[in-house]
Design a protein around this motif. Structure first.
Motif, PDB file in Angstrom:
ATOM      1  N   SER A 186       0.763  -1.248   0.000  1.00  0.00           N
ATOM      2  CA  SER A 186       0.000   0.000   0.000  1.00  0.00           C
ATOM      3  C   SER A 186       0.796   1.301   0.000  1.00  0.00           C
ATOM      4  N   ARG A 187       1.367   1.671   1.155  1.00  0.00           N
ATOM      5  CA  ARG A 187       2.004   2.994   1.285  1.00  0.00           C
ATOM      6  C   ARG A 187       3.179   3.134   0.323  1.00  0.00           C
ATOM      7  N   SER A 188       3.964   2.067   0.201  1.00  0.00           N
ATOM      8  CA  SER A 188       5.124   2.106  -0.683  1.00  0.00           C
ATOM      9  C   SER A 188       4.703   2.243  -2.137  1.00  0.00           C
ATOM     10  N   LEU A 189       3.621   1.562  -2.507  1.00  0.00           N
ATOM     11  CA  LEU A 189       3.153   1.603  -3.894  1.00  0.00           C
ATOM     12  C   LEU A 189       2.682   3.005  -4.263  1.00  0.00           C
ATOM     13  N   LEU A 190       1.941   3.639  -3.370  1.00  0.00           N
ATOM     14  CA  LEU A 190       1.471   5.005  -3.628  1.00  0.00           C
ATOM     15  C   LEU A 190       2.655   5.963  -3.768  1.00  0.00           C
ATOM     16  N   HIS A 191       3.671   5.749  -2.939  1.00  0.00           N
ATOM     17  CA  HIS A 191       4.877   6.583  -2.988  1.00  0.00           C
ATOM     18  C   HIS A 191       5.553   6.497  -4.350  1.00  0.00           C
ATOM     19  N   CYS A 192       5.545   5.296  -4.959  1.00  0.00           N
ATOM     20  CA  CYS A 192       6.206   5.101  -6.249  1.00  0.00           C
ATOM     21  C   CYS A 192       5.623   6.012  -7.332  1.00  0.00           C
ATOM     22  N   PHE A 193       4.326   6.245  -7.272  1.00  0.00           N
ATOM     23  CA  PHE A 193       3.694   7.113  -8.269  1.00  0.00           C
ATOM     24  C   PHE A 193       4.131   8.561  -8.101  1.00  0.00           C
ATOM     25  N   SER A 194       4.186   8.989  -6.864  1.00  0.00           N
ATOM     26  CA  SER A 194       4.511  10.399  -6.625  1.00  0.00           C
ATOM     27  C   SER A 194       5.948  10.718  -7.026  1.00  0.00           C
ATOM     28  N   CYS A 195       6.878   9.751  -6.832  1.00  0.00           N
ATOM     29  CA  CYS A 195       8.273  10.114  -7.102  1.00  0.00           C
ATOM     30  C   CYS A 195       8.639  10.042  -8.573  1.00  0.00           C
ATOM     31  N   CYS A 196       7.892   9.287  -9.395  1.00  0.00           N
ATOM     32  CA  CYS A 196       8.233   9.278 -10.828  1.00  0.00           C
ATOM     33  C   CYS A 196       7.218  10.065 -11.657  1.00  0.00           C
ATOM     34  N   GLY A 197       6.166  10.552 -11.006  1.00  0.00           N
ATOM     35  CA  GLY A 197       5.208  11.410 -11.711  1.00  0.00           C
ATOM     36  C   GLY A 197       4.244  10.674 -12.623  1.00  0.00           C
ATOM     37  N   ALA A 198       4.086   9.376 -12.448  1.00  0.00           N
ATOM     38  CA  ALA A 198       3.190   8.599 -13.310  1.00  0.00           C
ATOM     39  C   ALA A 198       1.736   8.914 -12.988  1.00  0.00           C
ATOM     40  N   LYS A 199       0.928   9.086 -14.030  1.00  0.00           N
ATOM     41  CA  LYS A 199      -0.501   9.336 -13.856  1.00  0.00           C
ATOM     42  C   LYS A 199      -1.349   8.223 -14.465  1.00  0.00           C
ATOM     43  N   THR A 200      -0.663   7.181 -14.965  1.00  0.00           N
ATOM     44  CA  THR A 200      -1.358   6.030 -15.540  1.00  0.00           C
ATOM     45  C   THR A 200      -0.672   4.760 -15.051  1.00  0.00           C
ATOM     46  N   LEU A 201      -1.479   3.754 -14.706  1.00  0.00           N
ATOM     47  CA  LEU A 201      -0.954   2.462 -14.267  1.00  0.00           C
ATOM     48  C   LEU A 201      -1.472   1.367 -15.188  1.00  0.00           C
ATOM     49  N   VAL A 202      -0.557   0.563 -15.695  1.00  0.00           N
ATOM     50  CA  VAL A 202      -0.923  -0.647 -16.446  1.00  0.00           C
ATOM     51  C   VAL A 202      -0.641  -1.825 -15.532  1.00  0.00           C
ATOM     52  N   VAL A 203      -1.676  -2.633 -15.246  1.00  0.00           N
ATOM     53  CA  VAL A 203      -1.537  -3.716 -14.261  1.00  0.00           C
ATOM     54  C   VAL A 203      -1.900  -5.056 -14.889  1.00  0.00           C
ATOM     55  N   GLY A 204      -1.144  -6.095 -14.532  1.00  0.00           N
ATOM     56  CA  GLY A 204      -1.414  -7.445 -15.033  1.00  0.00           C
ATOM     57  C   GLY A 204      -2.687  -8.004 -14.443  1.00  0.00           C
ATOM     58  N   SER A 205      -3.310  -8.938 -15.160  1.00  0.00           N
ATOM     59  CA  SER A 205      -4.609  -9.479 -14.730  1.00  0.00           C
ATOM     60  C   SER A 205      -4.513 -10.155 -13.360  1.00  0.00           C
ATOM     61  N   ASP A 206      -3.347 -10.781 -13.057  1.00  0.00           N
ATOM     62  CA  ASP A 206      -3.212 -11.495 -11.791  1.00  0.00           C
ATOM     63  C   ASP A 206      -2.929 -10.579 -10.616  1.00  0.00           C
ATOM     64  N   LEU A 207      -2.725  -9.291 -10.870  1.00  0.00           N
ATOM     65  CA  LEU A 207      -2.378  -8.367  -9.787  1.00  0.00           C
ATOM     66  C   LEU A 207      -3.450  -7.310  -9.536  1.00  0.00           C
ATOM     67  N   VAL A 208      -4.536  -7.363 -10.292  1.00  0.00           N
ATOM     68  CA  VAL A 208      -5.607  -6.368 -10.128  1.00  0.00           C
ATOM     69  C   VAL A 208      -6.155  -6.392  -8.703  1.00  0.00           C
ATOM     70  N   ALA A 209      -6.360  -7.595  -8.174  1.00  0.00           N
ATOM     71  CA  ALA A 209      -6.939  -7.726  -6.818  1.00  0.00           C
ATOM     72  C   ALA A 209      -6.038  -7.118  -5.755  1.00  0.00           C
ATOM     73  N   SER A 210      -4.726  -7.102  -6.001  1.00  0.00           N
ATOM     74  CA  SER A 210      -3.791  -6.562  -4.995  1.00  0.00           C
ATOM     75  C   SER A 210      -3.930  -5.054  -4.843  1.00  0.00           C
ATOM     76  N   LEU A 211      -4.659  -4.416  -5.771  1.00  0.00           N
ATOM     77  CA  LEU A 211      -4.833  -2.959  -5.716  1.00  0.00           C
ATOM     78  C   LEU A 211      -6.051  -2.536  -4.896  1.00  0.00           C
TER      79      LEU A 211
END
Length: 630
Positions: A150-175
């Motif tokens: 959770s917290r670490s994943l959200l941090h990853c977006f802020s530090c690289c400036g990404a505004k779009t996430l592409v996620v694999g089908s097996d990892l959708v539930a982890s979000l």
């Protein structure tokens, strides 16, 4: 690989310089070593490649890893590029599917050149299709570690400036737990699925089916600079939360030459079972396969029991490893087929001497090519001669081309040793020291996205003279009289376990959220027969509270990835500090986790009981004997 352009200037200066006598003496001394000419030929090969990269940049004809892939898809369209779970995907297949994705990214997702996109996917062919499709649109891609929470994943977006996430089908539930936060931050989520129960998670597979496989305009992916970012790869460090290392085209191209430098060819079949979100598998593994025009066997994850079966089935000749992987293979039951395979080379890092010898004895004389270097670092060592227990070899020529130093380091104070003027001191040959690599225009350090402060923390300035700057690797190394370089240990607040770097600050902060914990000190301890160090946390219980093993277990399982979970807990009354008010780790690391020699209460992580339970002498003995699964 390395910063090669420096070699051109240094060699020119050498030819004009007055140190001819020193040069001849050095040559004479070095010729006593049988590996000299192999060194020279290897360095010439590497330097020639580096000079070629620099010349391509000068003529604005940069051939990126993606361009090389497109060329290979035209040259060898029907050759298998990726074999995954029984499916064969040719160079043409991946080229056309990545074109379809590029068209979807442009038209349906609305991406544009210069955007940064986060990619959260397991090892599968569509990881490559998404990566290449995004690169064809001119986007930089941030590879997210599939273990982070959770917290670490959200941090990853802020530090690289990404505004779009592409996620694999097996990892959708982890979000699920962080999806509201992502949407609140206006981050679009696109899943590699055809259907989505959540209308705010968009689907890609249905759109790919109807998309054109014609290439998008080439100018979108074109670049004239080797130093423009193409990827962000996250690395744990001493600052706590993951850091986005900036990967330029220059770094990608150097890494892609690794297999080639070691002598691999287009006839080789490469086995990749390391995670693609790490630079080893993506930059060296996939990039190296592309450069050669070879075939790779891609696995979703490593399986010790399947490894040699796969190698025999697919005629694998080259595999990627980390030290732990080889140890797991050596721990498998022996069979009559152990030496029945075509594997001739392994490329990786972290292979212990004892495991190295056992691997050779058990599976045959496979050439193990150790590579030393961090994702973001500006220096690389390559053990091209295969000497057991070393990460590379330096010599007179290497030292001319690549500027690095080993400095004295005080393990108790956890800081470099300095003289009366405040400058660092070099160690003698054979002594262990902290490895520093000089930063200059010809060997740049590109740092981390999102914070100049993070980048600056990895640099040491005024090391030997005022104004100089060095990249601090955080690794203790030793160089022997013959120039062979050995890895000794990591310093500071990072240790390695199960092939991953563990940032102790991040684990400390996460444990600190538990209500009964007042103070925590996280560090790594050695366990006999295991590569790296296992996590251990010394902690003080808050007054009025008691230690609750079950509550701590639940928190750790929920918030901390498996490799970073503390295996051992040590309850203390007082936390020792250094003279500079840092937590004292040295004595804790040295005292380990033996209940017979430690008076503090000790606990061990126990999955069957879903709790931290008292570490008894019998449990300790079972760990030392290798009987208890860690």
């Amino acid at each position: 690989l390395m910063s090669h352009s420096r070699g051109h200037d240094s060699v020119s200066g050498l030819a004009l310089g007055s140190g001819r006598g020193a040069f001849l003496r050095a040559c004479f001394a070095e010729t006593l070593l049988p590996v000299l000419w192999r060194d020279v030929l290897f360095l010439l090969k590497v330097v020639r490649y580096g000079v070629g990269l620099e010349l391509s940049a000068l003529t604005s004809s940069v051939c990126t890893v993606l361009e090389r892939f497109i060329q290979q898809a035209q040259r060898i369209p029907d050759k298998p590029f990726v074999i995954f779970e029984g499916g064969v995907h040719t160079y043409r297949d991946i080229e056309l599917r990545s074109n379809r994705l590029a068209n979807v990214f442009l038209q349906s997702v609305g991406l544009k050149k210069g955007d940064c996109i986060a990619l959260l996917m397991s090892n599968e062919p569509d990881f490559l299709c998404a990566w290449f499709g995004l690169a064809k649109v001119g986007c930089s891609v941030a590879f997210l570690n599939t273990n982070i929470r959770s917290r670490s994943l959200l941090h990853c977006f802020s530090c690289c400036g990404a505004k779009t996430l592409v996620v694999g089908s097996d990892l959708v539930a982890s979000l699920d737990s962080i999806l509201p936060s992502l949407l609140e931050d206006n981050i679009q989520v696109w899943a590699m699925t055809s259907h989505s129960e959540n209308p705010q998670v968009h689907t890609l597979l249905d759109k790919i089916a109807g998309a054109s496989d014609q290439p998008v305009p080439a100018e979108l992916r074109a670049t004239t600079s080797l130093k423009s970012p193409t990827l962000y790869i996250f690395t744990s460090g001493t600052t706590g939360l993951p850091k986005a290392a900036v990967i330029t085209h220059l770094q990608s191209l150097k890494a892609a030459a690794g297999f080639w430098a070691f002598g691999a060819t287009q006839e080789d079949v490469v086995y990749i079972c390391l995670p693609l979100y790490h630079s080893a598998a993506s930059l060296i593994g996939i990039g190296g396969t592309i450069k050669l025009g070879a075939t790779c066997i891609l696995k979703k994850k490593f399986s010790a029991s399947q490894f040699w079966k796969d190698c025999r089935k697919h005629d694998v000749t080259v595999f990627q490893y980390i030290g732990e992987l080889c140890r797991y293979l050596c721990n498998q039951p022996k069979t009559d087929e152990d030496k029945v395979h075509k594997v001739r080379m392994g490329v990786g890092n972290g292979l212990r001497q004892d495991v190295w010898r056992e691997f050779h004895s058990r599976f045959g004389n496979v050439q193990m090519c150790e590579v030393y270097g961090s994702t973001e670092g500006n220096l690389c060592f390559m053990n091209h001669v295969g000497k057991i227990g070393t990460v590379g070899r330096s010599n007179f020529f290497y030292r001319l081309l690549f500027k690095y130093d080993l400095i004295k380091y005080d393990m108790v104070k956890d800081e470099p040793v300095t003289d009366q003027n405040g400058f660092c001191q070099r160690v003698e040959r054979g002594e262990t020291g902290l490895l520093l690599s000089k930063v200059s225009s010809t060997s740049p350090f590109f740092g981390y996205a999102g914070s100049k402060q993070l980048t600056e923390k990895k640099l040491m300035r005024n090391v030997f003279v005022k104004g100089d700057a060095y990249f601090n690797t955080g690794d203790l190394m030793a160089e022997d009289q013959e120039g062979f370089i050995c890895f000794r240990d990591r310093v500071g607040d990072t240790f390695r376990w199960k092939g991953e770097n563990v940032a102790t600050t991040e684990v400390t902060e996460t444990l600190g959220l538990v209500d009964f914990i007042q103070e925590v000190n996280v560090y790594g301890v050695e366990i006999q027969g295991h590569e790296g160090r296992a996590g251990m946390a010394a902690m003080i219980v808050r007054p009025g509270h008691t230690f609750d093993g079950k509550k701590l277990f639940e928190h750790v399982m929920r918030e901390i990835p498996p490799y970073a979970r503390p295996l051992f807990i040590r309850l203390q009354e007082v936390m020792e500090m250094t003279s500079t008010f840092k937590q004292q780790k040295f004595q804790l690391v040295r005292s380990g986790f033996n209940p017979a020699t430690i008076s503090d209460l000790l606990y061990v992580l126990d999955y069957p009981q879903e709790s931290y339970i008292p570490l008894t002498d019998s449990i300790y003995q079972s760990i030392i004997a290798g009987e208890r699964k860690l």
